[in-house]
Design an enzyme around this catalytic site. Sequence first.
Site, PDB file in Angstrom:
ATOM      1  N   CYS A  99      15.751  18.080  40.563  1.00 44.49           N
ATOM      2  CA  CYS A  99      14.963  18.540  41.779  1.00 44.49           C
ATOM      3  C   CYS A  99      13.613  18.940  41.311  1.00 44.49           C
ATOM      4  O   CYS A  99      13.293  19.726  40.352  1.00 44.49           O
ATOM      5  CB  CYS A  99      15.485  19.903  42.139  1.00 44.49           C
ATOM      6  N   CYS A 155      10.186  17.802  49.175  1.00 45.04           N
ATOM      7  CA  CYS A 155      11.050  17.414  48.124  1.00 45.04           C
ATOM      8  C   CYS A 155      10.411  16.933  46.926  1.00 45.04           C
ATOM      9  O   CYS A 155       9.768  15.739  47.230  1.00 45.04           O
ATOM     10  CB  CYS A 155      12.243  16.544  48.692  1.00 45.04           C
TER      11      CYS A 155
END
Length: 322
Positions: free
Chosen positions: A77, A228
């Site tokens: 991430c 993201c």
Amino acid sequence: MELNIIKCHGSGNDFFIIDEMAHSYELTDQQRSSLAILLCNRETELGADGILFVQMSEHADACMRVFNSDGSEASMCGNGLRCVARYVCEKLSLKEAVIETMKADLQVSVQDDLHDGVPTYMVEISPISFNVKDLPLHIEEKELIQGKLPTLSKELAFTALAVPNPHIISVVNKEQLQSSIQKKLSETVNGPNDLFPDGVNVSFVLPLRKGEIYVRTFERGVGFTNACGTAMSASSLVTCLLDLNQKEEIIQVYNNGGKVRCVVHEDHIDLIGNASYVFSCYVKVDLDGSAFRVTNKQEYNEEINRYKELEKIAASVLGEYL
């Protein structure tokens, strides 16, 4: 069980940090998954896109594990890594560090503020693979670069890559961006389907001017997010492949939560953006009863206000195009 947590965000992509280096919570993976489902539920007083568990590493400065709001574990991430980078660097009094993730040990470092008073970190996004088996994507070809997936869309071209999270990227126009296409195909590939058995992150990219793009992502395990990190990095790489931008040059990447900078290199991507704290608190959790209680909540008001300034600047730029 009582947990000390920090609410943080990278480009509005928000998480809770739970430090397992300093605290012997002795959590099992099932408990980590259950905690993510419980604490990240936005119908409660908390809510987030996921939990970042910071753990000891045998060969790096720390280890990051990411659990999405649906309880699934992500291999990486980018926005979360920036937050962990800040936490670890401040905890260990470092300017740069190495963070172990599921697929690779990644370099992170403190950077000049993206905007006055906004803590900013650079994180390495790698490894990069265009082999469809690494997503996985079930097609006959070994790669999908600006290719069609007719069962998803007869109009759009897609590029598939793992960084190492799986992504499909489509460069679109304003009308396609504002349509319902992205939502429909994202829900298709993240439900039972023959193409992506494990699901996939889906990004639509709108080129703005040279060196500037807008990225909107439907994130596997989460849904539409403000941003993201790995998707913005992968999208920057795709625009370089299409000669819309250039490698080794800064790309300004705008998103619904603000903006970041990306620099595409031959074997990795630099993702540069904020790592902001929202609040810290203690949470008394009853996993058996699926309940929790928040105590001693302290907000980081100055950081919140500084990032709002950056959001306004980003929104004004996007207002010219959307």
